[in-house]
Design an enzyme around this catalytic site. Structure first.
Site, PDB file in Angstrom:
ATOM      1  N   HIS A   1       3.614  -7.440   3.526  1.00 15.56           N
ATOM      2  CA  HIS A   1       2.922  -8.532   2.832  1.00 15.56           C
ATOM      3  C   HIS A   1       3.604  -9.847   3.155  1.00 15.56           C
ATOM      4  CE1 HIS A   1       6.094  -7.549  -0.051  1.00 15.56           C
ATOM      5  NE2 HIS A   1       5.817  -8.616  -0.766  1.00 15.56           N
TER       6      HIS A   1
ATOM      7  N   HIS B   1       5.082 -12.364   1.448  1.00 19.47           N
ATOM      8  CA  HIS B   1       6.134 -13.077   0.720  1.00 19.47           C
ATOM      9  C   HIS B   1       7.311 -13.427   1.641  1.00 19.47           C
ATOM     10  CE1 HIS B   1       4.691 -11.608  -3.491  1.00 19.47           C
ATOM     11  NE2 HIS B   1       4.113 -12.737  -3.136  1.00 19.47           N
TER      12      HIS B   1
ATOM     13  N   ASP C   1      10.406 -13.366   1.405  1.00 17.58           N
ATOM     14  CA  ASP C   1      11.529 -12.427   1.515  1.00 17.58           C
ATOM     15  C   ASP C   1      11.122 -11.139   2.246  1.00 17.58           C
ATOM     16  OD1 ASP C   1       9.949 -11.744  -0.732  1.00 17.58           O
ATOM     17  OD2 ASP C   1      11.594 -10.616  -1.641  1.00 17.58           O
ATOM     18  N   HIS C   2       9.970 -11.175   2.911  1.00 21.44           N
ATOM     19  CA  HIS C   2       9.539 -10.056   3.760  1.00 21.44           C
ATOM     20  C   HIS C   2       9.174 -10.500   5.174  1.00 21.44           C
ATOM     21  CE1 HIS C   2       9.370  -6.960   0.516  1.00 21.44           C
ATOM     22  NE2 HIS C   2       9.436  -8.071  -0.183  1.00 21.44           N
TER      23      HIS C   2
ATOM     24  N   HIS D   1       0.086  -6.500  -5.838  1.00 19.12           N
ATOM     25  CA  HIS D   1       1.272  -7.373  -5.768  1.00 19.12           C
ATOM     26  C   HIS D   1       0.867  -8.636  -5.000  1.00 19.12           C
ATOM     27  CE1 HIS D   1       5.461  -8.545  -5.499  1.00 19.12           C
ATOM     28  NE2 HIS D   1       5.359  -8.629  -4.189  1.00 19.12           N
TER      29      HIS D   1
ATOM     30  N   ASP E   1       6.581  -4.077  -1.576  1.00 14.20           N
ATOM     31  CA  ASP E   1       6.827  -4.356  -2.995  1.00 14.20           C
ATOM     32  C   ASP E   1       5.735  -3.755  -3.882  1.00 14.20           C
ATOM     33  OD1 ASP E   1       9.045  -5.740  -2.230  1.00 14.20           O
ATOM     34  OD2 ASP E   1       8.289  -7.728  -2.784  1.00 14.20           O
TER      35      ASP E   1
ATOM     36  N   HIS F   1      13.162  -3.441  -1.969  1.00 12.97           N
ATOM     37  CA  HIS F   1      14.253  -3.949  -2.804  1.00 12.97           C
ATOM     38  C   HIS F   1      15.099  -2.823  -3.392  1.00 12.97           C
ATOM     39  CE1 HIS F   1      12.998  -8.232  -3.130  1.00 12.97           C
ATOM     40  NE2 HIS F   1      11.769  -7.740  -2.991  1.00 12.97           N
TER      41      HIS F   1
HETATM   42 ZN   LIG Z   1       6.708  -9.382  -2.631  1.00 15.16          ZN
END
Ligand SMILES: [Zn+2]
Length: 256
Positions: free
Chosen positions: A57, A59, A61-62, A115, A134, A172
């Site tokens: 996805h 985001h 942090d990905h 998400h 996530d 995570h």
């Molecule tokens: Zn995420």
């Protein structure tokens, strides 16, 4: 055919990027690189050259490491076709039921929104591994930023249909905190209590608690257990449907 070697790369505070590679075939993918430098170091330490970047996805942090890694290695970036505009450097957009191969390792794609609208999972059936980003965590699930509880329940239900032995690689290290919440809604679950003892010991040694498996999640993850009589009793929702129980569990976790 060898199975993929899959190893975590710790990024940011509690993110994992995952290296998935087959030395014999000369292929190496990284799943959800939040940043490039730790991934480069992990590749160099193993003498690997990156060939693919897989994103679950959009985001930051990905996908934060996408462009730097692509610039350095010329890796092909594969991500959600429905969210292509939010995936930096995307080369190949994939949709529900599409397949994509890393060398001879075939991944089947599931769209698992909620998400984010475009969230996908990559299931490497032959390697008994699924990358869930996530959406499905060890003993938890992602927050519902771009979807409602029925949508997330449908997404999780797709993953629950995978074989019990399928290893889960998520984005995570949230396992211990997730487990603390799980114990508040299902304190009498013996599998959950046994797992938490292991998780606490693992974290005390600073080691990753992943991968999990589909079978273990079905026994211990409260978000996959809306049919548990104990969870229903705790929530006061004995007569509710599964989506209503899931939604209340998620709501409580949001304020835990
Ligand atoms: Zn995420």
């Amino acid at each position: 055919m060898a199975t993929l070697a899959i190893e975590p790369v710790s990024c940011l505070r509690d993110n994992y990027a995952w290296l998935a590679y087959d030395r014999g075939e000369g292929v190496c993918a990284v799943v959800d690189p939040s940043e490039s430098e730790p991934v480069k170091r992990a590749l160099a330490a193993r003498g690997l050259k990156l060939t693919h970047i897989l994103n679950t996805h959009h985001h930051p942090d990905h996908v934060g490491g996408n462009l730097a890694l692509k610039a350095e290695f010329g890796a092909t970036i594969v991500g959600p076709g429905k969210d292509a505009a939010r995936i930096p450097g995307i080369d190949v957009g994939v949709m529900e039921a599409d397949t994509y191969s890393v060398g001879s390792h075939l991944a089947k794609v599931f769209e698992i929104p909620a998400h984010t609208r475009g969230h996908i999972a990559f299931w490497f059936e032959g390697d008994a591994a699924v990358f869930t980003g996530d959406t499905l965590f060890a003993m938890g699930c992602g927050r519902l930023f771009e979807g409602d509880p029925p949508t997330m329940w449908a997404s999780l239900s797709k993953l629950m249909k995978l074989p019990d032995g399928t290893r889960i690689y998520c984005g995570h290290e949230y396992t211990e905190a997730n487990g603390r919440f799980a114990l508040t809604v299902e304190p009498g679950n013996p599998d959950l209590n046994a797992r938490m003892a292991e998780v606490r010991a693992t974290r005390a040694q600073g080691r990753p608690t992943l991968p999990s498996t589909i079978g273990l999640e079905k026994k211990t993850n409260p978000f996959l257990r809306p049919n548990s009589p104990e969870i229903r009793r705790t929530l006061g929702l004995e007569a509710a449907n599964d989506v209503e129980v899931f939604a209340e569990t998620r709501r409580r976790k949001d304020v835990f």
